[in-house]
Design an enzyme around this catalytic site. Structure first.
Site, PDB file in Angstrom:
ATOM      1  N   ARG A  60       0.826  -1.221   0.000  1.00 14.19           N
ATOM      2  CA  ARG A  60       0.000   0.000   0.000  1.00 14.19           C
ATOM      3  C   ARG A  60       0.853   1.261   0.000  1.00 14.19           C
ATOM      4  NH1 ARG A  60      -2.896  -3.832   2.881  1.00 14.19           N
ATOM      5  NH2 ARG A  60      -1.890  -3.237   4.820  1.00 14.19           N
ATOM      6  N   GLU A  97       6.397 -10.467  14.561  1.00 14.05           N
ATOM      7  CA  GLU A  97       5.988 -11.060  15.839  1.00 14.05           C
ATOM      8  C   GLU A  97       6.319 -12.564  15.823  1.00 14.05           C
ATOM      9  OE1 GLU A  97       1.963 -10.293  16.814  1.00 14.05           O
ATOM     10  OE2 GLU A  97       2.154 -11.068  18.861  1.00 14.05           O
TER      11      GLU A  97
HETATM   12  P1  AMP Z   1       4.886  -2.917  11.262  1.00 16.05           P
HETATM   13  O1  AMP Z   1       6.116  -3.460  10.638  1.00 16.05           O
HETATM   14  O2  AMP Z   1       4.420  -3.720  12.433  1.00 16.05           O
HETATM   15  O3  AMP Z   1       4.997  -1.438  11.594  1.00 16.05           O
HETATM   16  O4  AMP Z   1       3.716  -3.067  10.196  1.00 16.05           O
HETATM   17  C1  AMP Z   1       3.561  -2.144   9.174  1.00 16.05           C
HETATM   18  C2  AMP Z   1       3.147  -2.827   7.898  1.00 16.05           C
HETATM   19  O5  AMP Z   1       2.118  -3.777   8.097  1.00 16.05           O
HETATM   20  C3  AMP Z   1       2.587  -1.770   6.940  1.00 16.05           C
HETATM   21  O6  AMP Z   1       3.139  -2.028   5.651  1.00 16.05           O
HETATM   22  C4  AMP Z   1       1.088  -1.966   6.972  1.00 16.05           C
HETATM   23  O7  AMP Z   1       0.567  -1.977   5.670  1.00 16.05           O
HETATM   24  C5  AMP Z   1       0.853  -3.298   7.656  1.00 16.05           C
HETATM   25  N1  AMP Z   1      -0.001  -3.204   8.862  1.00 16.05           N
HETATM   26  C6  AMP Z   1       0.396  -3.482  10.134  1.00 16.05           C
HETATM   27  N2  AMP Z   1      -0.620  -3.351  10.997  1.00 16.05           N
HETATM   28  C7  AMP Z   1      -1.689  -2.963  10.268  1.00 16.05           C
HETATM   29  C8  AMP Z   1      -3.052  -2.631  10.595  1.00 16.05           C
HETATM   30  N3  AMP Z   1      -3.513  -2.688  11.865  1.00 16.05           N
HETATM   31  N4  AMP Z   1      -3.871  -2.244   9.598  1.00 16.05           N
HETATM   32  C9  AMP Z   1      -3.414  -2.186   8.317  1.00 16.05           C
HETATM   33  N5  AMP Z   1      -2.157  -2.480   7.958  1.00 16.05           N
HETATM   34  C10 AMP Z   1      -1.292  -2.871   8.905  1.00 16.05           C
END
Ligand code: AMP
Length: 173
Positions: A60, A97
């Site tokens: 996205r 995770e």
């Molecule tokens: P992180 O690495 O945990 O910060 O996750 C970020 C990535 O995962 C981004 O590319 C988001 O598109 C996706 N993502 C993580 N959590 C969500 C959420 N609650 N809603 C939508 N996309 C998420």
């Protein structure tokens, strides 16, 4: 007049797995005025900052990144999931995770010292954006900053982001 972009983010409990509250930006993308305002707001802090390339994170981040790159008169560089780009590629592994993931870019996608802005839709734990930062720096570019549409404040990713590198978020949950 500023539109209420919040109302165009759909909240989907337990997707894609139990306990995850998914923030779905597709209603915002489908609304031309809202999408336009979103890109303007994402671009605003970076106008005049000499951004030469916008790096969007799969998938996205591509949507916002491509529009943002056009708005800032910068090039667009995709940071991709493993195995999507033809060689030569460089990559950074990062912790999820459960398990690990990896972001890759074409090895010659960025020039030394090129001024780069990172973009993604959601900042959750920060692992993805942190890996993107490491990848941009590994390729020798200068990271000007990062921007996300949505920051999930409770996950505390900002605490692990270097204070000297601006990180802007449009919406906070
Ligand atoms: P992180 O690495 O945990 O910060 O996750 C970020 C990535 O995962 C981004 O590319 C988001 O598109 C996706 N993502 C993580 N959590 C969500 C959420 N609650 N809603 C939508 N996309 C998420």
């Amino acid at each position: 007049m500023t539109m209420d972009l919040d109302s165009l983010v759909r909240t989907v409990p337990d997707f894609p797995s139990p306990g995850i509250v998914f923030r779905d930006i597709s209603p915002l993308l489908a609304d031309p005025a809202a999408f336009g305002q979103c890109i303007e707001a994402l671009a605003r802090p970076w106008i005049g900052q000499g951004v030469q390339a916008v790096c969007g994170i799969e998938s996205r981040g591509f949507i916002f990144g491509a529009a943002l790159a056009q708005s800032l008169h910068a090039g667009f560089v995709p940071l991709r999931k493993p195995g999507k780009l033809p060689p030569p590629v460089s990559g950074v592994d990062y912790q999820l995770e459960y398990g690990t993931d990896r972001l890759e870019a074409r090895t010659d996608a960025l020039r030394a010292g090129q001024r780069v802005l990172l973009v993604d839709d959601v900042l959750a734990t920060g692992g993805t954006l942190g890996a993107a930062r490491a990848l941009v720096q590994m390729l020798g570019a200068e990271l000007v900053g990062a921007v996300v549409v949505i920051e999930l404040d409770a996950l505390g990713a900002r605490a692990h982001w270097p204070a000297a590198t601006p990180l802007h978020s449009l919406l906070h949950y």
